[in-house]
Each structure stands twice: as C-alpha cells, then as structure tokens.
Scaffold this motif. Structure first.
Motif, mmCIF file in Angstrom:
data_model
loop_
_atom_site.group_PDB
_atom_site.id
_atom_site.type_symbol
_atom_site.label_atom_id
_atom_site.label_comp_id
_atom_site.label_asym_id
_atom_site.label_seq_id
_atom_site.Cartn_x
_atom_site.Cartn_y
_atom_site.Cartn_z
ATOM 1 N N ARG A 78 0.852 -1.193 0.000
ATOM 2 C CA ARG A 78 0.000 0.000 0.000
ATOM 3 C C ARG A 78 0.884 1.237 0.000
ATOM 4 O O ARG A 78 1.187 1.805 1.060
ATOM 5 C CB ARG A 78 -0.924 -0.013 1.212
ATOM 6 C CG ARG A 78 -1.991 1.075 1.151
ATOM 7 C CD ARG A 78 -3.043 0.898 2.227
ATOM 8 N NE ARG A 78 -4.031 1.963 2.191
ATOM 9 C CZ ARG A 78 -5.072 2.004 1.391
ATOM 10 N NH1 ARG A 78 -5.253 1.020 0.523
ATOM 11 N NH2 ARG A 78 -5.926 3.010 1.425
ATOM 12 N N PRO A 79 1.328 1.682 -1.167
ATOM 13 C CA PRO A 79 2.289 2.796 -1.260
ATOM 14 C C PRO A 79 1.789 4.102 -0.653
ATOM 15 O O PRO A 79 2.597 4.941 -0.258
ATOM 16 C CB PRO A 79 2.503 2.949 -2.772
ATOM 17 C CG PRO A 79 2.117 1.625 -3.351
ATOM 18 C CD PRO A 79 1.027 1.103 -2.479
ATOM 19 N N THR A 80 0.472 4.288 -0.572
ATOM 20 C CA THR A 80 -0.053 5.537 -0.003
ATOM 21 C C THR A 80 -0.157 5.485 1.509
ATOM 22 O O THR A 80 -0.650 6.435 2.125
ATOM 23 C CB THR A 80 -1.444 5.830 -0.588
ATOM 24 O OG1 THR A 80 -2.311 4.717 -0.335
ATOM 25 C CG2 THR A 80 -1.369 6.099 -2.073
ATOM 26 N N GLY A 81 0.301 4.409 2.122
ATOM 27 C CA GLY A 81 0.182 4.274 3.563
ATOM 28 C C GLY A 81 -1.112 3.580 3.945
ATOM 29 O O GLY A 81 -1.937 3.236 3.099
ATOM 30 N N ILE A 82 -1.299 3.384 5.245
ATOM 31 C CA ILE A 82 -2.443 2.604 5.711
ATOM 32 C C ILE A 82 -3.765 3.296 5.397
ATOM 33 O O ILE A 82 -4.693 2.677 4.879
ATOM 34 C CB ILE A 82 -2.321 2.339 7.222
ATOM 35 C CG1 ILE A 82 -1.091 1.467 7.499
ATOM 36 C CG2 ILE A 82 -3.571 1.648 7.750
ATOM 37 C CD1 ILE A 82 -0.793 1.272 8.959
ATOM 38 N N LEU A 83 -3.867 4.586 5.696
ATOM 39 C CA LEU A 83 -5.106 5.314 5.424
ATOM 40 C C LEU A 83 -5.102 5.930 4.039
ATOM 41 O O LEU A 83 -6.103 5.908 3.340
ATOM 42 C CB LEU A 83 -5.340 6.394 6.494
ATOM 43 C CG LEU A 83 -5.502 5.860 7.926
ATOM 44 C CD1 LEU A 83 -5.843 6.995 8.874
ATOM 45 C CD2 LEU A 83 -6.574 4.781 8.002
ATOM 46 N N GLY A 84 -3.986 6.550 3.665
ATOM 47 C CA GLY A 84 -3.788 6.944 2.286
ATOM 48 C C GLY A 84 -4.570 8.135 1.793
ATOM 49 O O GLY A 84 -4.514 8.473 0.618
#
Length: 331
Positions: A317-323
């Motif tokens: 998930r390149p945008t992070g957990i919450l994104g």
C-alpha cells in the motif's frame, strides 16, 4: 578457514517467550512513545500536504524545543540530580510553562525556517529537488548552530516528575508519564484535526493542499496559509519535545532529533503522508512495532524492525495505511 567454520552465537534470535512475557509492558510503553512520534509526524504531514515538501529540517525544530524545555527548567531554578518535591499544582504549572516556552520557540523556528529557506525558493519557482536539498541544508545549519551554542555533550537531565505506577493492565504498570504522553498526544491531535477540518483557516489549508492556484483565485491568502501550516507543525513539535524530555532519561543534545525525526517521518508515511489521522495511527503503530521487535529480536534490532515494517507496508500500500491526502480530507 577455521574462524569461519567455528560455532558462534546466532546473529539474530527469535525470543517468542520474551515477547509474550513483555507484551503488555511493551504495549503500554509503545503507545506512550508512539504519541511522541505522532506529534512530530503531524508537522511532516501538514507541510507535505500543503507544499508537497518533505521538511527534513522539522527534526531540528523539535530539538530546538527540547533545548527550550531544558532552559526553561533551568531558568525556573531546577537543576540536574534529585527530583524536587513539588505539589501537583506546582508540577502542572511548571510543566505548562515549559510546554508554552517549547511550543513558542519551536513554532517561531518553524516560521523563520519557512521565511528564510523556503519562501525565496517558491518566489523563484524552484524545482522540488532544490527544496529537498535546502531542507537538508537547513537541518544541518540548525544542528551545527546548536552545537556551537551548547557544545557536543548532552545537557544534564532535569526531571520534575518521576514515573509512578497509577494502575495496571494485565500486570503491566501504567505510570503517570505514560498517561500524560498518551492523553496529550490524542488531545493535541484532536485540536489540530479540528482546526484543519472545522475552522475557516483550516478550510484554507485544505484548499491550498488540493489546488493552490484555484484557492488563490478564490481569495485564499496562500502565503498566510503556508506560514500557519509551519507554525502549527512547530507548535506540535515543541509539545513533543517536552514529552520526550519527560520520558527519555537524558537531556537535550544538538543531534538528538536525527533518528527521532526519521522515525516520525516514517510514522507519517506509514499512516499516510498528508493525513492527520494517519500520522496519529502511524505514530502509535511505530511505537508498538519498535517495542515488540526489541523483545522478539533484541534491543539492537529495534530501529531496523520499524523500517522493515514500513517497507513491507509500502510494498502493498504505497499511499500508507489510510492513504487519504490533506487536500481530500472530508469535513
């Protein structure tokens, strides 16, 4: 070839029993440490959300707050050594004074940094890479300035409050320091989140984060928004500096923000860079992962485990957990 064939201790071990034994202790301490990471991470995520700039000098804004905390304690007459006997009211008063001083100095440093280092680059439409190099240069400049003023050695620790167990969770002691750090981190995050999502100036911050040119055409003062963004990040870093000085058994030192700054940035990316809720979540998760990894693999692996987890998360998930970015945050 004998030295290479000789039996030796394993270079990494999995102490599952140790992890299970220390699980709740690590959880309590990890959440307290994660609160510090989260407050510093909020500064990274705010600036990135508005300017798409990774402000690597933010770690030095934190260190300036640590020195401001130490100088405030020193100016109030406290010295290193035995913890002074103070009433609850006096402890709250002196900690509040130190917090205000640290937040003011860190906030002022962040605003000055924006004014001196970044604003001239924006006026010249400098490439993103130039901003990044400038941030690294500003970080070293502040760091070395602190070294010239305070020297190479850390300042002797001044402690106003000793850790005292208040209650237990599954046998793990929860101290007054743990409670202060966790509650303060959540409270300050809530204030920052409410400011960004519920106030007129916060609406301007989200507008500039989403589309700065259109926001300017709609009457938003972009320069004012950017200054406020740096100011809010600096204020949060100053508060984090006080809590750091309360938890870590050491005094301020000129390069003390390097590793903590990297970890706070890691927390921001882990939760979702540009996302205030993600910064809080990433900070707590990083604190927990560090402590669990320390028990499972050994203390020398504490930092490595945190960054490995970050890499694994970003792989999937390149945008992070919450994104969710700041510009897309919903009211």
């Amino acid at each position: 070839m004998t030295p290479f064939l000789a039996q030796s201790e394993p270079w990494i071990e999995f102490d599952v029993a140790g992890l299970a034994e220390q699980f709740w202790n690590n959880t309590v301490d990890g959440l307290a440490l994660g609160g510090i990471y989260a407050l510093v991470a909020l500064g990274y995520t705010l600036v990135y959300g508005v300017l798409k700039l990774i402000n690597f000098a933010h770690s030095e804004v934190f260190v300036v707050g640590a020195f401001a905390t130490w100088l405030t304690f020193y100016g109030l007459g406290f010295r290193a050594g035995a913890t002074p006997v103070l009433s609850v009211f006096e402890i709250i008063l002196f900690l509040a004074i130190a917090c205000i001083a640290a937040m003011a100095v860190s906030g002022g440093t962040a605003v000055l940094l924006e004014r001196v280092a970044y604003r001239p680059l924006r006026k010249r439409n400098a490439p993103r890479l130039v901003f990044l190099i400038t941030a690294i240069g500003a970080s070293f400049a502040i760091q070395q300035t602190l070294r010239l003023i305070f020297g190479l050695n850390q300042q002797p620790q001044i402690r106003l409050l000793q850790p005292e167990p208040l209650f237990r969770i599954f046998g793990a002691p929860v101290t007054n320091i743990h409670v202060i750090l966790f509650v303060a981190a959540v409270l300050l995050w809530y204030v920052a989140d409410h400011f960004v999502n519920r106030t007129r100036l916060g609406r301007g911050i989200r507008a500039v984060a989403q589309d700065p040119d259109t926001a300017t055409l709609m009457g938003v003062n972009k320069e004012r928004v950017i200054v406020v963004t740096f100011l809010v990040g600096g204020l949060l870093a100053g508060a984090a500096a006080l809590f750091y000085m309360m938890r870590i058994p050491q005094g301020a030192i000129y390069n003390g923000g390097f590793l903590l700054g990297i970890k706070a940035f890691t927390a921001a990316v882990l939760g979702g860079i540009g996302n205030l809720r993600g910064a809080l979540l990433g900070g707590f998760l990083l604190g927990l992962v560090e402590n669990y990894g320390q028990s499972l693999f050994g203390g020398e692996w504490k930092d490595i485990v945190a960054f490995v987890v970050l890499i694994v998360v970003l792989m999937f998930r390149p945008t992070g957990i919450l994104g969710e970015s700041l510009g897309k945050a919903r009211v």
